[in-house]
Write a protein that holds these residues in place. Sequence first.
Motif, PDB file in Angstrom:
ATOM      1  N   TYR A 280       0.799  -1.225   0.000  1.00 41.02           N
ATOM      2  CA  TYR A 280       0.000   0.000   0.000  1.00 41.02           C
ATOM      3  C   TYR A 280       0.827   1.269   0.000  1.00 41.02           C
ATOM      4  O   TYR A 280       0.306   2.360  -0.055  1.00 41.02           O
ATOM      5  N   ARG A 288      -0.421   8.752  -1.007  1.00 43.84           N
ATOM      6  CA  ARG A 288      -1.707   8.131  -1.340  1.00 43.84           C
ATOM      7  C   ARG A 288      -2.809   9.184  -1.459  1.00 43.84           C
ATOM      8  O   ARG A 288      -3.716   9.043  -2.267  1.00 43.84           O
ATOM      9  N   MET A 290      -2.473  12.168  -2.457  1.00 48.28           N
ATOM     10  CA  MET A 290      -2.146  13.079  -3.569  1.00 48.28           C
ATOM     11  C   MET A 290      -2.122  14.543  -3.132  1.00 48.28           C
ATOM     12  O   MET A 290      -2.622  15.423  -3.836  1.00 48.28           O
ATOM     13  N   THR A 291      -1.590  14.772  -1.938  1.00 47.26           N
ATOM     14  CA  THR A 291      -1.470  16.164  -1.493  1.00 47.26           C
ATOM     15  C   THR A 291      -0.093  16.706  -1.850  1.00 47.26           C
ATOM     16  O   THR A 291       0.133  17.909  -1.822  1.00 47.26           O
ATOM     17  N   SER A 292       0.847  15.799  -2.142  1.00 43.65           N
ATOM     18  CA  SER A 292       2.224  16.232  -2.356  1.00 43.65           C
ATOM     19  C   SER A 292       2.428  16.745  -3.779  1.00 43.65           C
ATOM     20  O   SER A 292       1.531  16.659  -4.625  1.00 43.65           O
ATOM     21  N   VAL A 293       3.610  17.311  -3.972  1.00 39.64           N
ATOM     22  CA  VAL A 293       3.951  17.772  -5.325  1.00 39.64           C
ATOM     23  C   VAL A 293       5.229  17.063  -5.773  1.00 39.64           C
ATOM     24  O   VAL A 293       5.909  16.448  -4.960  1.00 39.64           O
TER      25      VAL A 293
ATOM     26  N   GLU B  35     -16.371 -17.936  11.056  1.00 38.04           N
ATOM     27  CA  GLU B  35     -15.033 -17.722  10.470  1.00 38.04           C
ATOM     28  C   GLU B  35     -15.136 -17.095   9.082  1.00 38.04           C
ATOM     29  O   GLU B  35     -14.395 -16.179   8.733  1.00 38.04           O
ATOM     30  N   THR B  36     -16.105 -17.615   8.280  1.00 39.10           N
ATOM     31  CA  THR B  36     -16.259 -17.097   6.918  1.00 39.10           C
ATOM     32  C   THR B  36     -16.689 -15.633   6.947  1.00 39.10           C
ATOM     33  O   THR B  36     -16.178 -14.807   6.186  1.00 39.10           O
ATOM     34  N   GLY B  46     -10.127  -4.599   4.029  1.00 38.54           N
ATOM     35  CA  GLY B  46      -8.943  -4.565   3.148  1.00 38.54           C
ATOM     36  C   GLY B  46      -9.244  -3.813   1.860  1.00 38.54           C
ATOM     37  O   GLY B  46      -8.395  -3.072   1.353  1.00 38.54           O
ATOM     38  N   LYS B  49      -9.073  -0.198   2.341  1.00 36.31           N
ATOM     39  CA  LYS B  49      -7.672   0.224   2.387  1.00 36.31           C
ATOM     40  C   LYS B  49      -7.072   0.177   0.974  1.00 36.31           C
ATOM     41  O   LYS B  49      -6.324   1.065   0.570  1.00 36.31           O
ATOM     42  N   PHE B  50      -7.425  -0.890   0.250  1.00 33.40           N
ATOM     43  CA  PHE B  50      -6.889  -1.068  -1.097  1.00 33.40           C
ATOM     44  C   PHE B  50      -7.290   0.106  -1.997  1.00 33.40           C
ATOM     45  O   PHE B  50      -6.477   0.654  -2.730  1.00 33.40           O
ATOM     46  N   PHE B  51      -8.570   0.487  -1.917  1.00 31.00           N
ATOM     47  CA  PHE B  51      -9.032   1.600  -2.759  1.00 31.00           C
ATOM     48  C   PHE B  51      -8.689   2.969  -2.159  1.00 31.00           C
ATOM     49  O   PHE B  51      -8.892   3.992  -2.803  1.00 31.00           O
ATOM     50  N   GLY B  52      -8.213   2.972  -0.909  1.00 31.87           N
ATOM     51  CA  GLY B  52      -7.783   4.210  -0.264  1.00 31.87           C
ATOM     52  C   GLY B  52      -8.922   5.154   0.030  1.00 31.87           C
ATOM     53  O   GLY B  52      -8.720   6.372   0.086  1.00 31.87           O
ATOM     54  N   VAL B  55      -8.346   7.343   3.124  1.00 28.15           N
ATOM     55  CA  VAL B  55      -7.354   8.414   2.911  1.00 28.15           C
ATOM     56  C   VAL B  55      -7.982   9.573   2.150  1.00 28.15           C
ATOM     57  O   VAL B  55      -7.784  10.739   2.489  1.00 28.15           O
ATOM     58  N   TRP B  56      -8.785   9.258   1.125  1.00 25.37           N
ATOM     59  CA  TRP B  56      -9.401  10.306   0.289  1.00 25.37           C
ATOM     60  C   TRP B  56     -10.458  11.083   1.043  1.00 25.37           C
ATOM     61  O   TRP B  56     -10.595  12.289   0.886  1.00 25.37           O
ATOM     62  N   ASN B  59      -8.845  13.505   3.467  1.00 23.71           N
ATOM     63  CA  ASN B  59      -8.196  14.652   2.819  1.00 23.71           C
ATOM     64  C   ASN B  59      -9.132  15.389   1.850  1.00 23.71           C
ATOM     65  O   ASN B  59      -8.661  16.074   0.940  1.00 23.71           O
ATOM     66  N   VAL B  62      -8.343  18.927   1.614  1.00 23.21           N
ATOM     67  CA  VAL B  62      -6.921  19.276   1.474  1.00 23.21           C
ATOM     68  C   VAL B  62      -6.618  19.439  -0.018  1.00 23.21           C
ATOM     69  O   VAL B  62      -6.954  18.555  -0.815  1.00 23.21           O
ATOM     70  N   PRO B  63      -6.018  20.573  -0.414  1.00 20.19           N
ATOM     71  CA  PRO B  63      -5.763  20.753  -1.853  1.00 20.19           C
ATOM     72  C   PRO B  63      -4.795  19.714  -2.404  1.00 20.19           C
ATOM     73  O   PRO B  63      -3.854  19.313  -1.715  1.00 20.19           O
ATOM     74  N   MET B  64      -5.036  19.323  -3.631  1.00 22.29           N
ATOM     75  CA  MET B  64      -4.171  18.326  -4.268  1.00 22.29           C
ATOM     76  C   MET B  64      -2.925  19.006  -4.826  1.00 22.29           C
ATOM     77  O   MET B  64      -2.968  20.167  -5.208  1.00 22.29           O
ATOM     78  N   TYR B  65      -1.854  18.254  -4.886  1.00 22.69           N
ATOM     79  CA  TYR B  65      -0.586  18.694  -5.473  1.00 22.69           C
ATOM     80  C   TYR B  65      -0.099  20.029  -4.894  1.00 22.69           C
ATOM     81  O   TYR B  65       0.527  20.831  -5.576  1.00 22.69           O
ATOM     82  N   ARG B  80     -11.532  15.240  -5.667  1.00 23.03           N
ATOM     83  CA  ARG B  80     -11.513  14.322  -4.528  1.00 23.03           C
ATOM     84  C   ARG B  80     -12.888  13.699  -4.303  1.00 23.03           C
ATOM     85  O   ARG B  80     -13.004  12.509  -4.029  1.00 23.03           O
TER      86      ARG B  80
END
Lengths: 868, 125
Positions: A280, A288, A290-293, B35-36, B46, B49-52, B55-56, B59, B62-65, B80
């Motif tokens: 990951y 992840r 995408m805030t960085s440059v 268990e299943t 998971g 977490k995999f698709f994030g 995190v998105w 943020n 929060v501005p990108m780049y 976003r």
Amino acid sequence: MPQLSVQLGGKTYVWAAVMDEAHVLSRAAQARAVRLVSIVTCAKVIVLALLALLFLFAQDADGFFTLAFWLTPSWAGVFVYAALLGGLFFWAHLRISAAPMVSMPRTQEPVAEVLALDRVNGAVNIETLLSPDAIKTVEAAFELASSSGHGHVEPLHLFVGALADENVGIVFDRLGLTSASIQDPVSRRLSTRPVGKPTQVSQEAERVILEAFRQALKDGRGSVSALELFAASYQADPFLQELLLDNRVDAQPFWNMIAWLRIHERMRERYEQFKKAALYKPTGAMNRSMTSVATPMLDAVSEDLTAAAVEGRLPMLVERESEIEEILRVIEGGRQSVVLVGSPGVGKKAILAGVAELMVEELVPPILQDRRLVRISIPHLVSGVDGAQAQERLLLVLTEVGKSRNIILAITDIDQLVSDAGAVDLAATLVDFLARSGAFAIATATPQAYSAVVERSVLGREFQKVEVREPDHTAAIHMLESKIGGIESEQGVVFSYEAVEKAVTLTDRYMHEAYLPWKAIEVARETALAVFKSKGAHALVTAEDVGAVVASKTGVPTTSVAEDETAKLLSLESRMHGRVIGQDEAVQAVSAALRRARTELRSSGRPIATFLFLGPTGVGKTELAKTVAETYFGSEDNMIRLDMSEYQDASSIHRLIGAPGSGQGGLLTEAVRKNPFSIVLLDELEKANPDILNIFLQVFDDGRLTDAVGRTIDFTNTIIIATSNAGTQYIQDAVGRGEDLAAIKTRLLDMELRGVYRPEFLNRFDGVIVFKPLTQTDVLAITELFLHQVGSRLEPKGIAFRAEPDAVAELAQKGFDPKFGARPLRRLVQEEVDNAIADALLQGKVKRRDTIVLLKGGTIRIDASQAL
Amino acid sequence: MITPSKQLVVRTTVSLAMHESLFLPLWWYSRGLLETAEWLLASVRGSVKFFGVDVWVKNLFVPMYGDASIPGRFISFGVRLSMVVVRGAGAAAWSVLAVVLLFAYVFVFPLVLFGFFAHLIGVLA
């Protein structure tokens, strides 16, 4: 009935497995039954599937995908459903047999001690928490006790039962143990065990199993392994400790060896978890969220440690949990940057790698999550530009870091920011940026650089100090153990535990200019290569191999005393008397000190020995020192000789240890630093300034001296001999009066030397040895020795030499002067004998194979040899 | 080494097979189901977490780049939000699949059992 228990999380854990022959047989049968059911079910499913296919093709294969096929009764349908049913059963069977009835408890609380059991009701049996190997160990122990007719299974039985385990085999191999070496004592011990029927598990053995369970819990393991049972049984039984001690394995190596296997197991588990987590973690500039440059300028002068960790290029960190915890605490709590202060080689970069790995796994405080650790290279940053340009570059880099918001800076040797660019501006720029942007940095510095540069500059205010100390002996062994796997696979050799321990012990003792664990790792690496080249692949690296490498690097004989050397050490006196005539007390004292040193019975924090030789000139004081250099240190060249008459004023101390601010060591400290295994001869000590003698107090006591540069010079591998003529007149008079040597020495120390040396100085010598004035017999023997040396010098020319007895006596009589000892005799031999021989050689009177005979009156006769 | 006799192994094997066969339905709807379900739940976590997605969402404002200008912030928020929707859809799809699989687990055993006996009785009758 269980008698002991471990309390954890409100539950009671006990060992309640029934141990009798029927149950052991039943367990073995059960294990085979599980395998058999798996095989038979799998086979049934395959056969049913094949039959289904057969019927399917016989009837109409395309129909399989129609609803009608699944609803309309047919033989193909019967077999398809049967195969599916078998498949479901097989899957369930695998799940049931794989999952234990009880799972290993996970807890953060400290694991409680083993206590007496209060009540059995509700207690959890830990039987299913034992791995198959551990169960085998317990069963083998039971079988051994049962077949021997013993009433109880004891820790000894468990120990023997564990010997078949693979990991226990590794412990034995690496410790240099064999089953054969313990077989007889174990058999004798077993034969003394009380007999009885039926065999039951003793309380001690029950305690061993529960202790193994506790250890597995502490290590966060999924099950209790045979290795834990093996280690716990060793701990429980004093006989087993004594048994291994007889095989030269005491408790420390044993536990370090067990720790070695645990470290490897933990590293493997961590690696697997790490690889999953690393999936990951982005390896590029972009995080992840995408805030960085993009950071092109930073990328040009840096290395991304988190990306390196994801790619598996960084080593796993061992034994530095407290430092990591402190770093994270400082960053999270104080939102402050950190500087790791530690000597070169103690593992500052390894700690940075450890932080990077934790960041990959995101096992860090939120403030560090979804970020990358980037190591700036200061030399890259400042190369080829002047101070102002370097500052401009740094500003560009920091701007990128500020914009990117996902970068934690790692700055190795941060003092370079101040010293290399020639101005404090770079440090000020960095500090200003860190204060304004809220970014963090983890820097490193050596203690010297920290106190000289960092602490006094603006960096000292912004960076919180985290000390990284040199690891202790055990921790260094564990760190080296974590590296051995890599070294072994690189070179294709196998390390014994003793070799690993020796690499740490010897480098710690003899290589004072570098630090653990780095120096031990380097020595291990070199040894592995040397062993591979000399013995080939799969060879065992022993302690002797490590000793040989350390010896070649330091010049100190670190290998164990070989048989021929034993004889040499035992006959030191007679060998020394080959060069030093008389002076039995001095020769004996020196020989005893050398034997103590070589058998490692001496105190390791002081010089090998310190002697003060007192006596008239020319009686053999310096000669004995030279003999020691040749006998013990291999050559007379290994002698650092200081004529103390050159150090008569107090300021001459700077010549000995270096002048402050010069940046250079002194004559003594540099000589010992470059050749730590040598004899230091302080000639005519009474002539030195008394203040200078004070610095030797520390050398005699602690075996170390700090030079003007601040380096600590190790004197623990030197023999220090001071010679002195002080009290000579008294010695000569007293010997002349026939006084006892011991009485002379007492009077010398109490009275005669009082004005020359301070009592605390004299007290620090291992031995003050009084050299007697030479007697006529001694002089005769010395004359013979000198003449023998003349013969030795002629030998390479093919010319023999001998002296008539009356010629020897005449020389001895003429050359002896009670005031100057044997020195005039040496001159006389030169003048009378060497000159006459030189003349004869120049005149061509002597040919090869002739014999020169010294006659009375200082003349020589040449006995011509027969022609060939 | 204590070795069990062949008879004991065979007896134990038969008894184990019978025991597991008899208790299969019970295990299927108790421990097996639990268990299943746990495994599927972990896989859903998971997938988030995999698709994030987390995190998105965290943020979202929060501005990108590193573009903190007003238009940049607006564009960032829009991108976003759409990313959260797309990635959330991915995680949701996996969650739906997980639920389908859980249902499949619940029904597959009786269906297969029923199918087997229905076909057997049908062809024999």
